[in-house]
Design an enzyme around this catalytic site. Sequence first.
Site, PDB file in Angstrom:
ATOM      1  N   TYR K  22      12.402  18.445  33.340  1.00  0.00           N
ATOM      2  CA  TYR K  22      12.926  17.547  32.316  1.00  0.00           C
ATOM      3  C   TYR K  22      12.894  16.071  32.714  1.00  0.00           C
ATOM      4  O   TYR K  22      13.249  15.220  31.916  1.00  0.00           O
ATOM      5  CB  TYR K  22      14.374  17.939  31.991  1.00  0.00           C
ATOM      6  CG  TYR K  22      14.511  19.316  31.411  1.00  0.00           C
ATOM      7  CD1 TYR K  22      14.167  19.565  30.075  1.00  0.00           C
ATOM      8  CD2 TYR K  22      14.957  20.387  32.176  1.00  0.00           C
ATOM      9  CE1 TYR K  22      14.296  20.833  29.538  1.00  0.00           C
ATOM     10  CE2 TYR K  22      15.079  21.651  31.640  1.00  0.00           C
ATOM     11  CZ  TYR K  22      14.750  21.875  30.322  1.00  0.00           C
ATOM     12  OH  TYR K  22      14.870  23.125  29.800  1.00  0.00           O
ATOM     13  N   HIS K  97       9.697  17.081  22.885  1.00  0.00           N
ATOM     14  CA  HIS K  97      10.222  17.940  23.949  1.00  0.00           C
ATOM     15  C   HIS K  97       9.935  17.294  25.284  1.00  0.00           C
ATOM     16  O   HIS K  97       8.844  16.753  25.502  1.00  0.00           O
ATOM     17  CB  HIS K  97       9.593  19.329  23.874  1.00  0.00           C
ATOM     18  CG  HIS K  97      10.033  20.101  22.678  1.00  0.00           C
ATOM     19  ND1 HIS K  97      11.213  20.799  22.630  1.00  0.00           N
ATOM     20  CD2 HIS K  97       9.472  20.243  21.457  1.00  0.00           C
ATOM     21  CE1 HIS K  97      11.350  21.344  21.435  1.00  0.00           C
ATOM     22  NE2 HIS K  97      10.317  21.026  20.694  1.00  0.00           N
TER      23      HIS K  97
END
Lengths: 143, 143, 143, 143, 143, 143, 143, 143, 143, 143, 143, 143
Positions: K22, K97
């Site tokens: 992430y 995303h």
Amino acid sequence: MRILVINGPNLNLLFQRDAEKYGSLSLYNIEELLKKEFQSHSFQFFQSNSEGDIINQIHNSHSDFDGIIINPGGYAHTSVAIKDALELCKLPKIEVHLSNLASRENYRQNLITASSCDGYISGFKGNSYNAAVYLLEKVLIRK
Amino acid sequence: MRILVINGPNLNLLFQRDAEKYGSLSLYNIEELLKKEFQSHSFQFFQSNSEGDIINQIHNSHSDFDGIIINPGGYAHTSVAIKDALELCKLPKIEVHLSNLASRENYRQNLITASSCDGYISGFKGNSYNAAVYLLEKVLIRK
Amino acid sequence: MRILVINGPNLNLLFQRDAEKYGSLSLYNIEELLKKEFQSHSFQFFQSNSEGDIINQIHNSHSDFDGIIINPGGYAHTSVAIKDALELCKLPKIEVHLSNLASRENYRQNLITASSCDGYISGFKGNSYNAAVYLLEKVLIRK
Amino acid sequence: MRILVINGPNLNLLFQRDAEKYGSLSLYNIEELLKKEFQSHSFQFFQSNSEGDIINQIHNSHSDFDGIIINPGGYAHTSVAIKDALELCKLPKIEVHLSNLASRENYRQNLITASSCDGYISGFKGNSYNAAVYLLEKVLIRK
Amino acid sequence: MRILVINGPNLNLLFQRDAEKYGSLSLYNIEELLKKEFQSHSFQFFQSNSEGDIINQIHNSHSDFDGIIINPGGYAHTSVAIKDALELCKLPKIEVHLSNLASRENYRQNLITASSCDGYISGFKGNSYNAAVYLLEKVLIRK
Amino acid sequence: MRILVINGPNLNLLFQRDAEKYGSLSLYNIEELLKKEFQSHSFQFFQSNSEGDIINQIHNSHSDFDGIIINPGGYAHTSVAIKDALELCKLPKIEVHLSNLASRENYRQNLITASSCDGYISGFKGNSYNAAVYLLEKVLIRK
Amino acid sequence: MRILVINGPNLNLLFQRDAEKYGSLSLYNIEELLKKEFQSHSFQFFQSNSEGDIINQIHNSHSDFDGIIINPGGYAHTSVAIKDALELCKLPKIEVHLSNLASRENYRQNLITASSCDGYISGFKGNSYNAAVYLLEKVLIRK
Amino acid sequence: MRILVINGPNLNLLFQRDAEKYGSLSLYNIEELLKKEFQSHSFQFFQSNSEGDIINQIHNSHSDFDGIIINPGGYAHTSVAIKDALELCKLPKIEVHLSNLASRENYRQNLITASSCDGYISGFKGNSYNAAVYLLEKVLIRK
Amino acid sequence: MRILVINGPNLNLLFQRDAEKYGSLSLYNIEELLKKEFQSHSFQFFQSNSEGDIINQIHNSHSDFDGIIINPGGYAHTSVAIKDALELCKLPKIEVHLSNLASRENYRQNLITASSCDGYISGFKGNSYNAAVYLLEKVLIRK
Amino acid sequence: MRILVINGPNLNLLFQRDAEKYGSLSLYNIEELLKKEFQSHSFQFFQSNSEGDIINQIHNSHSDFDGIIINPGGYAHTSVAIKDALELCKLPKIEVHLSNLASRENYRQNLITASSCDGYISGFKGNSYNAAVYLLEKVLIRK
Amino acid sequence: MRILVINGPNLNLLFQRDAEKYGSLSLYNIEELLKKEFQSHSFQFFQSNSEGDIINQIHNSHSDFDGIIINPGGYAHTSVAIKDALELCKLPKIEVHLSNLASRENYRQNLITASSCDGYISGFKGNSYNAAVYLLEKVLIRK
Amino acid sequence: MRILVINGPNLNLLFQRDAEKYGSLSLYNIEELLKKEFQSHSFQFFQSNSEGDIINQIHNSHSDFDGIIINPGGYAHTSVAIKDALELCKLPKIEVHLSNLASRENYRQNLITASSCDGYISGFKGNSYNAAVYLLEKVLIRK
């Protein structure tokens, strides 16, 4: 015994691939080791990234060779066209894979081309090729 | 090199099975031919129709052998328990199949136990065993 | 006619199972009723919870019997190994099930072993065995 | 005992079908053999290629018969409507198939109608019918 | 308003079916109650167990009716042919089911014919029909 | 009769949605038309985009209402939690959908929540609600 | 050459169907055009919405015709019974479809009946029939 | 309380397995810790790699024990036969797994045998056994 | 030890649910019994029907608690979001279910959230919570 | 009319393939027979084993031809790229197959490229090509 | 340009998540970097763990914003309700995303909400947001 | 920064494709706009319809470029071989698609090649390329 060794996509860069899965030899090293171990046979190595060129090579193998070893790389799992070409070819044919397909991704479990070969060998890195020559000898003698 | 050759269900009656798929040798013939070709190694053939006995045999192989060749027969496609036993065993392990699984029934495409072996060989009838010994030599030398 | 009746896992405790599905007879009762109805034949009942023992029993049936009736219990849906053993055996073979598999759980709809038998009978509780003997007579006479 | 024997599509041309799978008897032969073996019962044979006519026949069977034998042919694998009709009918019902469905095509493994019968018999060619009568006797006596 | 009410297989024996799922009314009772509640409309009830007859009836409905209510029974889940017939027919069409299909077997979840109707109603036993008439009024007025 | 009408996600913006599928009424219009047609009942409209709030509302409905109409919107196809809440609630419950789900996307064919209702109505735009009230009257009277 | 042309459900109303998919001819137009183009052959057109009648017609075709053209409509995707009837019939058989099935709904991709024909033609509207006659000539001459 | 603790394939070599998944205790250590913590109960540990022996042990447990703890190892995901045996046995039964199955391979998500137990515990390594004893106490007291 | 006990949708109405599956205790009863048995620990019970609130609660647990017990109810099978929240939280986490999921509906077999916990316990009704506390003690001591 | 006939992988060796499935003509024979039967048209035959070359050929066909006949061989079932190329090309396009795909392996049932053609013909060996020319005439005239 | 940036579950704790997948920025860092790079636009960041709140926010965005960037987190794969809300909203919408979904778990391959956006961006960690703003500029200018 | 832009099958004819999905720019227009916006970088555009040529181009990119943008067209969904080539290449790699794949056919949802890239962008027509350059700048700077 004249043996054609067909190598599919990305095998020209074998030496750059993950050694854990594929071993640390280049395709050229494999060829050298094969020639050294099996000196009474002649080998012709062919490599292409193109599905069509591989089919052409299989078609042209008939009169010049006694047997085929094929590592279809990624095409092993998707190519109905290569499978049909192998089925047409009446020489003994052995499919080889460097890595152990049974312990890899799902989409590598489906073996399309191997069903048109005499058999297949998977997981012994460069030695998969050696075992294929060893077996071609057996198959051809058995005939 | 001491090699344990484990044979699963129905291989005791190999000589009665369909020669087209499995070849015409009995398991005893295979053993004889192996001993003849690889005289410098010792072989112990084990055959059982019981999943539990095969697991026991794998467990007990550790100290007495240098490598395992296993033909799990029908258990190759269903036995999580044999797979776990093979994973526990740290010897080199090669799975062999007499017939070419890639061209047989759907339920024989699923390879559970092979994913815990170094690799597998399928389709060369009795010679699948010979190639496995040939490869065990390579694997053990490479070590 | 010498008939081998092979019974798989949990059939030794048949009398304890749900009578609605399996009927209220014990395996011994079934044997008694069979002998009473078909006095001109001899029956040998074999029961085991072990997949391997069942395979062994099938292997050994060849010379001593004229036909096999098998209720593989839960192995009917999972055992490639028993299927292969049945395929090897050249006697007439009939698979029986006490309950009506077509109205039970999904995982009991898949019939692996029945495909190596002459046919199968499902749903008539103890009488499935009687009908199998009745049919073995027909099959053997037809030969 | 009055028995209704319902025969689905293509059974009128049974004698023309593949003898290896279906046997060499015509439907008429099967009827004759049944009447000969079970002389104390009366049989009414009904054959139709129409799903609706078969449902009608099942509906009308209630008062005139003591049991039903049904070979739904190809409708066995697709007809929810026949299944619902059988469920409505409170007579003993046995489904029969001439061939061994377990060793045939995938789309013949799905048994819709059999789940509304007492049980089913598959693989004994014409004798599947005989075994069904044999079992109807047992079922009706058991009541 | 002239309404055609088409009823598929086994609805002629509705009164014999499981009251828990289907309610305790016969098809005749449903017709009577409908006529009583909706006196300003005329109803024609059609019932057949035959897929072909149902298609014929749909084809013939065009000039004589203002709307169709159809309970295709088991054909709702399998009949592409009835679906195509309904699509051809330009009248308002409502599919009804007596039982709540969402809480029944898997093979009853697939709705083939309903996708060619204006909408569908499921689970209210005989009242599913009444609600369909109630809605046909709305649909026709909305036009 | 006190009726709770639960409306799930995006129904607050109904008037903005595709009129072809959902009709051209706002949720407020639907409420007005319902009150106008069924003047003897009281209606409480509840709308929330939150799964948890809908569950809370169902839990709290027990003592204050005689029946529930629920349009769970997108939660109809995914929410096990709403399904469990509906199952807990013992009032009559009817699920409504404005569009005809049978002719829409695959992921709208799966009906999770409807299996805990008495039945469901799909495809009549705003009138799906009216029919639900019409049916609640029947259901409650039938009790 | 005497040719039987079997037409399944909804083809009697062909002229009313979506011209984009099915063309703008009626079944009668197709017949007329066929007779005009192939004047040396005789044609018998049969149309039925009933699965059973279609099977009957196939059964009865044996002695009176030299070849069959069949458009099974919606039954092409579901009818094991028609498939079995076609397999029984030893005449040359060609399946035709007006629309291009490959670009339509999923449930129209499954071809059950075509596997019992010599081949199939899809997507040429009325001309699919003409091509079938053209090919029947070739097939019969080749014999 | 007399507790039978059945351990399936490969648990005899637990100490050799991957400590990250299975913990670092041997089966003997687990037994010792259990006896130490729960001194008022007697424990009998049984381990076998054979499916049949495990079934036999379950059958024989009835009179000698008050509860069963079973870790079926790899058989948990495949054995219909063990599931049927557990269903037959009326003692309280708890299934335990050392590793957290929910985060492992797909073929370990399918729980066949657990559906015949009171419940199951997964992921706490050796402590899964302790928790099972803790719960057996609760279950037996609750009775 | 400070333990947070998170309870998902419908657990506030536990006492109304099917006692056969869920036991007859209310959530309050469970809390009382837990406090009584484990007096040296402090417990905070949290219940919400909202997926978002449960995620918030998990996020906020870090500094105030030593371990988490979570019964996610219906969200256990669908919520990727709760799974991600649990993965972020570094406390020991145990998932509990009152009923034995292995013997319930298909859609309850899929465990999304449990794969981010240390382990899970299913089937012991209220005692699943007690066993979780018992195991949290073990897990925290082991650390 | 100028017609481009594109032939995919392995069709250059057509004469060597299984005559039962593919007929006994070579691709050259097919070309000769086509030219002989349709003398008023010109034909250009193109064959390649390469997916990319086939796409190039389709791209280049626009100005030089009036219609395309394509036999994509094994690429028919896998090539999204050829499908997209065909969709781009605005000429009439007909897909042909020598064998009857409906009665072959599962992986030959999936038709990717045919959905971008006007229609397709399967199963008439060399005559599939003739029928395609016959239909191109019809299609072009219809325009 | 006024841009609404909606962030779904667990993004409030972004800085605690696995940096490999992430990135190492917090949501606040991302906001700061966005404002710094795109100073001519105004940004409103919204984060919620609740599906309902996200839907509400989408509903309310109409008049106050020129475009939406949404990172639905785990709801991207399951929420039909958010998808419907996005479809209702006529602003330009881009889904982002942080991680490369194509190389993650199977259940993250299914993109429900993205099909109602203009497009989506996956795998560039915090920069996925920057690229979305860059593209919104293009999209809005293009208008 | 030297950027290689690889374009797969049918992108040479981009200007002819459906503008609604793919935009109205030609590949040449895209190249021109890219060069105009990002004047400090050099771009090399490569287009081929051949899977093998694309693999060759990826292999040869190593020394001459700083990053790769690839639009694999139809090969994105099927080519394990291109995926393996991308994995071998250690440059930053971004996959782009003109159309929004999430709202297209099922067979375009499967992303094989994207899993070997840093990330992917889908749905912004020609601007997908621009965003990829924008992101390559970020990725290379981040390094």
